[in-house]
Motif scaffolding. Structure first.
Motif, PDB file in Angstrom:
ATOM      1  N   GLU A   1      30.332  -5.758  64.442  1.00 27.70           N
ATOM      2  CA  GLU A   1      30.207  -5.082  63.149  1.00 27.70           C
ATOM      3  C   GLU A   1      30.156  -6.069  61.976  1.00 27.70           C
ATOM      4  O   GLU A   1      29.120  -6.272  61.365  1.00 27.70           O
ATOM      5  CB  GLU A   1      31.344  -4.063  62.937  1.00 27.70           C
TER       6      GLU A   1
ATOM      7  N   TRP B   1      35.906   5.899  64.093  1.00 23.42           N
ATOM      8  CA  TRP B   1      34.922   5.416  65.052  1.00 23.42           C
ATOM      9  C   TRP B   1      35.133   3.944  65.386  1.00 23.42           C
ATOM     10  O   TRP B   1      34.786   3.503  66.477  1.00 23.42           O
ATOM     11  CB  TRP B   1      33.501   5.651  64.516  1.00 23.42           C
ATOM     12  N   ARG B   2      35.681   3.174  64.458  1.00 25.89           N
ATOM     13  CA  ARG B   2      35.846   1.741  64.715  1.00 25.89           C
ATOM     14  C   ARG B   2      36.767   1.480  65.899  1.00 25.89           C
ATOM     15  O   ARG B   2      36.687   0.467  66.543  1.00 25.89           O
ATOM     16  CB  ARG B   2      36.402   1.044  63.464  1.00 25.89           C
TER      17      ARG B   2
ATOM     18  N   GLU C   1      22.494   0.705  57.814  1.00 28.62           N
ATOM     19  CA  GLU C   1      23.611  -0.214  57.697  1.00 28.62           C
ATOM     20  C   GLU C   1      23.633  -1.178  58.887  1.00 28.62           C
ATOM     21  O   GLU C   1      23.128  -0.891  59.950  1.00 28.62           O
ATOM     22  CB  GLU C   1      24.930   0.569  57.600  1.00 28.62           C
ATOM     23  N   LYS C   2      24.267  -2.310  58.672  1.00 22.23           N
ATOM     24  CA  LYS C   2      24.539  -3.219  59.780  1.00 22.23           C
ATOM     25  C   LYS C   2      25.750  -2.715  60.519  1.00 22.23           C
ATOM     26  O   LYS C   2      26.552  -2.005  59.894  1.00 22.23           O
ATOM     27  CB  LYS C   2      24.758  -4.661  59.319  1.00 22.23           C
TER      28      LYS C   2
ATOM     29  N   ASP D   1      25.833  15.017  57.060  1.00 23.76           N
ATOM     30  CA  ASP D   1      27.002  14.441  57.739  1.00 23.76           C
ATOM     31  C   ASP D   1      27.524  15.492  58.714  1.00 23.76           C
ATOM     32  O   ASP D   1      27.488  16.690  58.418  1.00 23.76           O
ATOM     33  CB  ASP D   1      28.103  14.076  56.730  1.00 23.76           C
TER      34      ASP D   1
ATOM     35  N   ARG E   1      22.319   6.423  65.315  1.00 24.08           N
ATOM     36  CA  ARG E   1      21.181   6.146  64.435  1.00 24.08           C
ATOM     37  C   ARG E   1      19.833   6.538  65.053  1.00 24.08           C
ATOM     38  O   ARG E   1      18.893   6.850  64.324  1.00 24.08           O
ATOM     39  CB  ARG E   1      21.143   4.635  64.121  1.00 24.08           C
TER      40      ARG E   1
ATOM     41  N   TYR F   1      24.582  -4.381  46.883  1.00 28.38           N
ATOM     42  CA  TYR F   1      23.940  -3.172  47.432  1.00 28.38           C
ATOM     43  C   TYR F   1      22.706  -2.816  46.606  1.00 28.38           C
ATOM     44  O   TYR F   1      21.701  -2.364  47.137  1.00 28.38           O
ATOM     45  CB  TYR F   1      24.936  -2.007  47.488  1.00 28.38           C
TER      46      TYR F   1
ATOM     47  N   TYR G   1      18.167  10.131  64.367  1.00 26.81           N
ATOM     48  CA  TYR G   1      17.773  10.269  62.949  1.00 26.81           C
ATOM     49  C   TYR G   1      16.573   9.371  62.651  1.00 26.81           C
ATOM     50  O   TYR G   1      15.639   9.791  61.954  1.00 26.81           O
ATOM     51  CB  TYR G   1      18.933   9.872  62.033  1.00 26.81           C
TER      52      TYR G   1
ATOM     53  N   GLY H   1      30.089   8.588  54.461  1.00 26.98           N
ATOM     54  CA  GLY H   1      31.369   7.891  54.421  1.00 26.98           C
ATOM     55  C   GLY H   1      31.406   6.846  53.329  1.00 26.98           C
ATOM     56  O   GLY H   1      30.658   6.916  52.347  1.00 26.98           O
ATOM     57  N   ALA H   2      32.270   5.847  53.516  1.00 29.15           N
ATOM     58  CA  ALA H   2      32.547   4.867  52.465  1.00 29.15           C
ATOM     59  C   ALA H   2      31.287   4.163  51.967  1.00 29.15           C
ATOM     60  O   ALA H   2      31.022   4.101  50.762  1.00 29.15           O
ATOM     61  CB  ALA H   2      33.549   3.848  53.001  1.00 29.15           C
ATOM     62  N   ILE H   3      30.468   3.644  52.894  1.00 24.73           N
ATOM     63  CA  ILE H   3      29.348   2.811  52.460  1.00 24.73           C
ATOM     64  C   ILE H   3      28.255   3.632  51.774  1.00 24.73           C
ATOM     65  O   ILE H   3      27.497   3.110  50.950  1.00 24.73           O
ATOM     66  CB  ILE H   3      28.764   2.011  53.651  1.00 24.73           C
TER      67      ILE H   3
ATOM     68  N   PRO I   1      28.088   5.685  61.556  1.00 21.39           N
ATOM     69  CA  PRO I   1      28.488   4.614  62.469  1.00 21.39           C
ATOM     70  C   PRO I   1      27.278   4.185  63.301  1.00 21.39           C
ATOM     71  O   PRO I   1      26.359   4.986  63.530  1.00 21.39           O
ATOM     72  CB  PRO I   1      29.568   5.284  63.337  1.00 21.39           C
TER      73      PRO I   1
ATOM     74  N   ASN J   1      23.857  -7.142  53.038  1.00 21.95           N
ATOM     75  CA  ASN J   1      23.980  -7.229  51.580  1.00 21.95           C
ATOM     76  C   ASN J   1      24.576  -8.536  51.096  1.00 21.95           C
ATOM     77  O   ASN J   1      24.241  -9.024  50.016  1.00 21.95           O
ATOM     78  CB  ASN J   1      24.805  -6.053  51.048  1.00 21.95           C
TER      79      ASN J   1
HETATM   80  N1  LIG Z   1      27.232  -3.672  54.376  1.00 18.62           N
HETATM   81  C1  LIG Z   1      28.520  -3.520  54.125  1.00 18.62           C
HETATM   82  O1  LIG Z   1      29.099  -4.208  53.288  1.00 18.62           O
HETATM   83  C2  LIG Z   1      29.287  -2.456  54.871  1.00 18.62           C
HETATM   84  C3  LIG Z   1      30.586  -2.124  54.480  1.00 18.62           C
HETATM   85  C4  LIG Z   1      31.226  -1.092  55.165  1.00 18.62           C
HETATM   86  C5  LIG Z   1      30.600  -0.448  56.220  1.00 18.62           C
HETATM   87  N2  LIG Z   1      29.351  -0.836  56.594  1.00 18.62           N
HETATM   88  C6  LIG Z   1      28.670  -0.198  57.719  1.00 18.62           C
HETATM   89  O2  LIG Z   1      28.325   1.149  57.380  1.00 18.62           O
HETATM   90  C7  LIG Z   1      28.389   1.984  58.529  1.00 18.62           C
HETATM   91  C8  LIG Z   1      29.344   3.129  58.242  1.00 18.62           C
HETATM   92  O3  LIG Z   1      30.608   2.594  57.897  1.00 18.62           O
HETATM   93  P1  LIG Z   1      31.627   3.361  56.919  1.00 18.62           P
HETATM   94  O4  LIG Z   1      32.689   2.380  56.596  1.00 18.62           O
HETATM   95  O5  LIG Z   1      30.883   4.010  55.807  1.00 18.62           O
HETATM   96  O6  LIG Z   1      32.204   4.450  57.934  1.00 18.62           O
HETATM   97  P2  LIG Z   1      32.910   5.835  57.557  1.00 18.62           P
HETATM   98  O7  LIG Z   1      33.713   6.196  58.741  1.00 18.62           O
HETATM   99  O8  LIG Z   1      33.582   5.733  56.227  1.00 18.62           O
HETATM  100  O9  LIG Z   1      31.687   6.852  57.381  1.00 18.62           O
HETATM  101  C9  LIG Z   1      30.856   7.235  58.450  1.00 18.62           C
HETATM  102  C10 LIG Z   1      30.355   8.644  58.133  1.00 18.62           C
HETATM  103  O10 LIG Z   1      29.380   9.001  59.110  1.00 18.62           O
HETATM  104  C11 LIG Z   1      29.621  10.356  59.508  1.00 18.62           C
HETATM  105  N3  LIG Z   1      29.040  10.565  60.822  1.00 18.62           N
HETATM  106  C12 LIG Z   1      29.545  10.247  62.037  1.00 18.62           C
HETATM  107  N4  LIG Z   1      28.705  10.611  63.001  1.00 18.62           N
HETATM  108  C13 LIG Z   1      27.630  11.180  62.398  1.00 18.62           C
HETATM  109  C14 LIG Z   1      26.433  11.755  62.870  1.00 18.62           C
HETATM  110  N5  LIG Z   1      26.139  11.805  64.171  1.00 18.62           N
HETATM  111  N6  LIG Z   1      25.585  12.277  61.954  1.00 18.62           N
HETATM  112  C15 LIG Z   1      25.865  12.232  60.640  1.00 18.62           C
HETATM  113  N7  LIG Z   1      26.993  11.703  60.129  1.00 18.62           N
HETATM  114  C16 LIG Z   1      27.867  11.174  61.003  1.00 18.62           C
HETATM  115  C17 LIG Z   1      31.137  10.492  59.463  1.00 18.62           C
HETATM  116  O11 LIG Z   1      31.531  11.845  59.405  1.00 18.62           O
HETATM  117  C18 LIG Z   1      31.466   9.705  58.204  1.00 18.62           C
HETATM  118  O12 LIG Z   1      31.420  10.517  57.053  1.00 18.62           O
HETATM  119  C19 LIG Z   1      28.850   1.068  59.673  1.00 18.62           C
HETATM  120  O13 LIG Z   1      27.738   0.630  60.399  1.00 18.62           O
HETATM  121  C20 LIG Z   1      29.511  -0.097  58.971  1.00 18.62           C
HETATM  122  O14 LIG Z   1      29.467  -1.297  59.695  1.00 18.62           O
HETATM  123  C21 LIG Z   1      28.686  -1.799  55.927  1.00 18.62           C
END
Ligand SMILES: NC(=O)c1ccc[n+]([C@@H]2O[C@H](COP(=O)([O-])OP(=O)(O)OC[C@H]3O[C@@H](n4cnc5c(N)ncnc54)[C@H](O)[C@@H]3O)[C@@H](O)[C@H]2O)c1
Length: 334
Positions: free
Chosen positions: A175, A162-163, A89-90, A32, A72, A288, A75, A10-12, A68, A118
């Motif tokens: 979070e 998920w949020r 990730e946190k 994923d 965790r 990061y 894995y 996902g995004a992070i 999410p 980060n």
């Molecule tokens: N440190 C930071 O600045 C920062 C910023 C954003 C998000 N985060 C953290 O990163 C984590 C993910 O957030 P995000 O914004 O990337 O979420 P997101 O929804 O964009 O991405 C999550 C990804 O995980 C996948 N996923 C879900 N369940 C799964 C599983 N069982 N196995 C494999 N893949 C699976 C989803 O399909 C999705 O692609 C969270 O813990 C969030 O708090 C941290």
């Protein structure tokens, strides 16, 4: 060349993919549950989609867990039992019980577990920390974090993520506040007790909180305030420390921006204003890179470092103490 896999595309995950490339770490696969997301990130990284971590764990030095927080443990177990270090990730988990499982597994397998706080690696926060630790402002009496943003909306406004969903929801206190709790800890050390109020603004998602006011009593005797909103229609950030000989405030125009630092000590006739260029752009923020570099250094030294799973577990307990205090309207000791 060290090797990792990205789990959760996902995004992070894109932030870490970019950082890992800069650090010359090979991304050997992407996993994923959403195969389109996995394919897109794998293509962007020039690597392959992998169905099960066990297929490649044996050839990796580490894994990056970007799912999410509720997905965790399995894995991490596969990775750690194969001898891989884990960067996640946190927040490390939603519950302290799951956090404890992760810490125990890392210790049992003798691998490093690091959590991505980060923002503490940002130049603006590092300057704030340097000033406080130098003793320039004397003994710390009062610390505060006040950050608001998202212009009335946030990731929680999207119903199908998920949020917001029951079963994976954790809310801002767990979070995003984890960053602020980590920063207060960096500045002043552990928290002794909390007294808090928490509110959410979505009637159909009561477990999703997006406003927190928390009073902290620190073990070193200082007091603190955390005020955070993910539903504010105006944006700002101020993080400050009042000491017996001076005061320092790190300010910004959005909830994680550090645009200016103000400092005045007892010896200064006027405050010093330092302009900073530490604005938080999610896609390109160097934090990061810094966090991943720190993870590699910890691996090389065989040390857990200060962003360890054990530390992350303590921050998670503070998030839960905040929620419990809001529920019971009592102070919660830690
Ligand atoms: N440190 C930071 O600045 C920062 C910023 C954003 C998000 N985060 C953290 O990163 C984590 C993910 O957030 P995000 O914004 O990337 O979420 P997101 O929804 O964009 O991405 C999550 C990804 O995980 C996948 N996923 C879900 N369940 C799964 C599983 N069982 N196995 C494999 N893949 C699976 C989803 O399909 C999705 O692609 C969270 O813990 C969030 O708090 C941290």
């Amino acid at each position: 060349m060290k090797k990792t896999a990205l789990i959760g595309a996902g995004a992070i995950a894109y932030c870490h993919a970019r950082a890992l490339k800069q650090l010359d770490v090979e991304i050997c696969g992407v996993i994923d549950v959403n195969t389109d997301s996995a394919r897109k990130l794998a293509d962007a990284c020039g690597t392959r989609v992998v169905s099960h971590l066990a297929e490649i764990a044996g050839e990796l030095d580490m894994v990056h867990l970007c799912t999410p927080p509720s997905f965790r443990i399995d894995y991490a177990r596969t990775a750690m039992e194969a001898g891989c270090h884990v960067f996640m990730e946190k927040p490390m988990a939603i519950t302290p019980a799951d956090g404890q499982i992760l810490v125990n597994m890392a210790e049992a397998n003798g691998v490093r577990l690091m959590v991505d706080f980060n923002h503490r690696f940002r130049a603006g926060f590092q300057e704030l920390l340097r000033i406080v630790q130098s003793g320039e402002i004397g003994e710390v009496v009062n610390v505060f974090i006040n950050r608001m943003g998202m212009l009335g909306g946030n990731a929680g406004t999207q119903h199908d993520t998920w949020r917001r969903k029951a079963g994976t929801v954790c809310g801002m206190s767990i979070e995003s506040l984890s960053h602020d709790i980590d920063m207060v800890w960096q500045l002043l050390g552990p928290v002794a007790s909390v007294r808090a109020d928490v509110r959410g603004t979505f009637a159909d998602a009561p477990a999703f909180d997006n406003n927190v006011n928390a009073l902290l009593s620190m073990r070193n005797g200082a007091m603190g305030v955390l005020h955070a909103s993910w539903s504010s229609h105006l944006k700002m950030s101020a993080r400050g420390v009042v000491g017996t000989r001076g005061t320092v405030i790190l300010e910004g125009d959005d909830l994680f921006d550090f645009n200016r630092l103000r400092l005045r000590t007892a010896d200064m006739p006027h405050e010093h204003l330092i302009r900073l260029d530490d604005v938080y752009h999610f896609a390109t923020c160097p934090s990061y890179l810094n966090a991943n570099r720190y993870f590699l250094e910890c691996q090389d030294k065989g040390e857990d470092g200060s962003a360890s799973g054990r530390h992350a577990l303590e921050t998670l307990k503070i998030s839960h103490a905040i929620l419990e205090s809001a529920r019971t309207q009592t102070a919660i000791p830690l």
